[in-house]
Design a protein around this motif. Structure first.
Motif, short mmCIF file in Angstrom:
data_model
loop_
_atom_site.label_atom_id
_atom_site.label_comp_id
_atom_site.label_asym_id
_atom_site.label_seq_id
_atom_site.Cartn_x
_atom_site.Cartn_y
_atom_site.Cartn_z
N GLU A 159 0.86 -1.19 0.00
CA GLU A 159 0.00 0.00 0.00
C GLU A 159 0.88 1.23 0.00
OE1 GLU A 159 -3.92 0.74 2.39
OE2 GLU A 159 -2.27 1.60 3.57
N GLU A 160 0.45 2.28 -0.68
CA GLU A 160 1.25 3.50 -0.70
C GLU A 160 0.36 4.73 -0.79
OE1 GLU A 160 3.80 3.77 -4.08
OE2 GLU A 160 2.32 2.90 -5.42
N ASP A 161 1.00 5.90 -0.64
CA ASP A 161 0.29 7.18 -0.73
C ASP A 161 0.53 7.80 -2.10
OD1 ASP A 161 -0.62 7.15 1.95
OD2 ASP A 161 1.36 7.79 2.63
N LEU A 162 -0.54 8.36 -2.64
CA LEU A 162 -0.43 9.16 -3.85
C LEU A 162 -0.42 10.63 -3.46
CD1 LEU A 162 -3.02 7.35 -6.17
CD2 LEU A 162 -0.55 7.02 -6.09
N VAL A 163 0.33 11.44 -4.20
CA VAL A 163 0.37 12.88 -3.93
C VAL A 163 0.14 13.65 -5.24
CG1 VAL A 163 1.81 12.82 -1.89
CG2 VAL A 163 2.90 12.85 -4.14
N ILE A 217 6.35 12.32 -17.24
CA ILE A 217 5.35 13.04 -16.45
C ILE A 217 6.02 13.87 -15.36
CG2 ILE A 217 3.48 12.73 -14.76
CD1 ILE A 217 2.53 10.34 -16.41
N LEU A 218 6.98 13.28 -14.66
CA LEU A 218 7.65 13.98 -13.56
C LEU A 218 8.46 15.17 -14.07
CD1 LEU A 218 8.83 10.99 -11.32
CD2 LEU A 218 6.71 12.30 -11.21
N ARG A 219 9.19 14.97 -15.14
CA ARG A 219 10.01 16.06 -15.69
C ARG A 219 9.13 17.20 -16.19
NH1 ARG A 219 14.83 13.26 -19.32
NH2 ARG A 219 15.99 12.34 -17.58
N SER A 220 8.01 16.84 -16.83
CA SER A 220 7.10 17.86 -17.36
C SER A 220 6.44 18.64 -16.24
CB SER A 220 6.03 17.19 -18.25
OG SER A 220 6.64 16.53 -19.34
N THR A 221 6.13 17.96 -15.15
CA THR A 221 5.55 18.64 -13.99
C THR A 221 6.54 19.62 -13.39
OG1 THR A 221 4.22 16.66 -13.50
CG2 THR A 221 4.42 18.32 -11.77
N ALA A 222 7.77 19.18 -13.22
CA ALA A 222 8.81 20.06 -12.65
C ALA A 222 9.05 21.29 -13.52
CB ALA A 222 10.11 19.27 -12.48
N MET A 223 8.80 21.16 -14.82
CA MET A 223 9.00 22.29 -15.74
C MET A 223 7.78 23.19 -15.83
SD MET A 223 11.08 20.42 -18.85
CE MET A 223 11.19 21.92 -19.80
N GLU A 234 7.93 7.85 -5.27
CA GLU A 234 8.66 8.13 -6.50
C GLU A 234 9.17 9.58 -6.56
OE1 GLU A 234 9.46 6.06 -8.86
OE2 GLU A 234 8.22 4.30 -8.44
N VAL A 235 8.63 10.46 -5.71
CA VAL A 235 8.95 11.88 -5.87
C VAL A 235 9.46 12.55 -4.59
CG1 VAL A 235 7.39 12.26 -7.82
CG2 VAL A 235 6.49 12.39 -5.49
N LYS A 236 9.76 11.76 -3.57
CA LYS A 236 10.28 12.34 -2.32
C LYS A 236 11.53 13.17 -2.55
CE LYS A 236 8.62 9.04 1.16
NZ LYS A 236 9.03 7.97 2.11
N GLU A 239 10.95 16.49 -4.26
CA GLU A 239 10.35 17.47 -3.35
C GLU A 239 11.43 18.06 -2.43
OE1 GLU A 239 8.27 19.11 0.12
OE2 GLU A 239 9.58 17.34 0.12
N LYS A 240 12.33 17.20 -1.95
CA LYS A 240 13.42 17.66 -1.09
C LYS A 240 14.32 18.65 -1.82
CE LYS A 240 13.93 13.73 2.08
NZ LYS A 240 14.82 12.62 2.52
N GLU A 241 14.52 18.41 -3.10
CA GLU A 241 15.41 19.27 -3.89
C GLU A 241 14.71 20.55 -4.35
OE1 GLU A 241 16.75 16.82 -7.08
OE2 GLU A 241 17.94 15.49 -5.78
N GLY A 242 13.41 20.68 -4.02
CA GLY A 242 12.69 21.89 -4.37
C GLY A 242 12.22 21.95 -5.82
N LEU A 243 12.26 20.83 -6.51
CA LEU A 243 11.86 20.80 -7.92
C LEU A 243 10.34 20.80 -8.07
CD1 LEU A 243 14.40 18.14 -9.22
CD2 LEU A 243 14.54 20.62 -9.44
N ILE A 244 9.65 20.26 -7.07
CA ILE A 244 8.20 20.17 -7.09
C ILE A 244 7.68 20.45 -5.68
CG2 ILE A 244 8.07 18.48 -8.98
CD1 ILE A 244 7.63 16.35 -6.73
N GLN A 245 6.36 20.56 -5.58
CA GLN A 245 5.74 20.64 -4.26
C GLN A 245 4.51 19.74 -4.22
OE1 GLN A 245 3.97 24.41 -3.15
NE2 GLN A 245 3.80 25.04 -5.28
#
Length: 283
Positions: A159-163, A217-223, A234-236, A239-245
Motif C-alpha cells: 500500500e502507498e500514498d499518492l500525492v 510526467i515527472l520532468r514535465s511537472t517540474a517544468m 517516487e517523488v520524495k 520534493e526535497k530538492e525543491g523541484l516540485i511541491q
C-alpha cells in the motif's frame, strides 16, 4: 485428430502462410499442407481461404481457432499438473504498471533463484493489463487495486500514498484547477482516483495530457507543464530538492494498493507459484 495438427493449424492461422509455418517448425511445406487438409477433412469444412498473399481463416476456421487455443492451453496445464516436483522453468510473462517500487527487488530475487525461467516483463495501465491476463496473454500482472473480476485472484503487494504534485508556482487549490493534468492513458488507476476527487470537488480539468512514461510526467511537472497524481515514494527526492511541491488530497483518494493478479481457473504451475512466493517474501 492429433494435438500436433491443432498446433500446426494455430501456427498457420497466426503466420498467415504455409511457408512461414514450415520455417518456424523446420518442416517441409508439403507436410504442413497435408496436415491442414487432413484437419479440414475431419472437420468436413474448409478452414482457410487460399489466396496469392497467403491464407486467411474462414468463419468456420475462426470458430475452430477459439477451441484450438483452449485445448492446447489445457493440454499444457495438464502436463504441468502431473509434474508436481518440477523446478520452475520455461516462459513466464508478467505485466506491470510503471510504479511498482518493489518490482526490481522481486524480479532480482526470483531470477537469481530460478535461473531456468525465461521471464519477460511488459508495462501498461491497469485496465489493459487486466484484459491481457483474462485473455491468457499474460501469466499475471501488477495492477492498482480495483474490483476484481470473478475469473481473477489477487495477491496484495503493498500500500502507498499518492500525492498531487506541481512546480513551485502553483500554491493554492484555485491554481491547481487551472493546470492541465499530466497522466497515463485511460485505464490508469492513479488517473481514475484523481478524476474521482476532481468530480467530488466539482472541478473540471482545463486540459488532460497523456504520456507514456512516469519519468516524462515527472520532468514535465517540474517544468511547470501541469499537475500530476503519482506515488509519493517516487517523488520524495524531487520534493526535497525543491523541484516540485505536494498538494494535500484526502486519504480516501490518496491511499492505494498494488496487487498481483492471475487467472483463478488456470493451473498454479511451480513457475508462477514460486513467483507469488517471491512477492510475499519481499513485502
Amino acid at each position: 485428430m492429433e494435438f500436433k495438427d491443432l498446433e500446426i493449424f494455430q501456427l498457420v492461422a497466426d503466420k498467415g502462410t504455409i511457408t512461414a509455418a514450415a520455417n518456424e517448425l523446420n518442416y517441409v511445406q508439403s507436410n504442413i499442407t497435408s496436415r491442414i487438409r487432413k484437419l479440414e477433412a475431419e472437420m468436413n469444412t474448409p478452414l482457410f481461404n487460399r489466396h496469392r498473399r497467403g491464407m486467411s481463416l474462414t468463419p468456420e476456421g475462426k470458430k475452430l481457432l477459439t477451441y484450438c487455443k483452449k485445448i492446447l492451453l489445457l493440454t499444457e496445464e495438464m502436463k504441468n499438473a502431473v509434474q508436481t516436483n518440477k523446478e520452475p522453468s520455461g516462459k513466464l510473462e508478467i505485466g506491470t504498471i510503471e510504479t511498482v517500487i518493489h518490482l526490481p527487488k522481486i524480479l532480482s530475487s526470483y531470477i537469481k533463484k530460478y535461473k531456468e525461467v525465461d521471464l519477460s516483463v511488459f508495462t501498461g495501465v491497469t485496465d489493459t493489463l487486466v484484459e491481457d491476463v483474462l485473455h491468457h496473454k499474460l501469466d499475471g500482472a501488477f495492477i492498482t487495486e480495483m474490483d476484481i473480476y470473478p475469473d481473477l485472484v489477487s495477491h496484495e503487494v503493498f500500500e502507498e500514498d499518492l500525492v498531487l504534485i506541481s512546480d513551485r508556482s502553483v500554491t493554492t487549490l484555485e491554481d491547481v484547477k487551472q493546470e492541465p493534468i499530466l497522466c497515463f492513458s485511460k485505464g490508469c488507476g492513479y488517473r481514475a482516483r484523481l478524476a474521482e476527487w476532481y468530480k467530488d470537488q466539482n472541478i473540471t480539468p482545463k486540459k488532460i495530457m497523456e504520456f507514456g512514461t512516469l519519468e516524462t510526467i515527472l520532468r514535465s511537472t517540474a517544468m511547470g507543464l501541469g499537475v500530476a497524481f503519482v506515488p509519493k515514494s517516487e517523488v520524495k527526492q524531487m520534493e526535497k530538492e525543491g523541484l516540485i511541491q505536494f498538494h494535500k488530497v484526502p486519504e480516501q483518494y490518496s491511499k492505494i494498493r498494488t496487487v498481483f493478479i492471475r487467472r483463478a481457473d488456470t493451473y498454479l504451475s511451480p513457475t508462477i507459484e514460486k513467483f507469488i512466493e517471491t512477492i510475499e517474501s519481499n513485502k
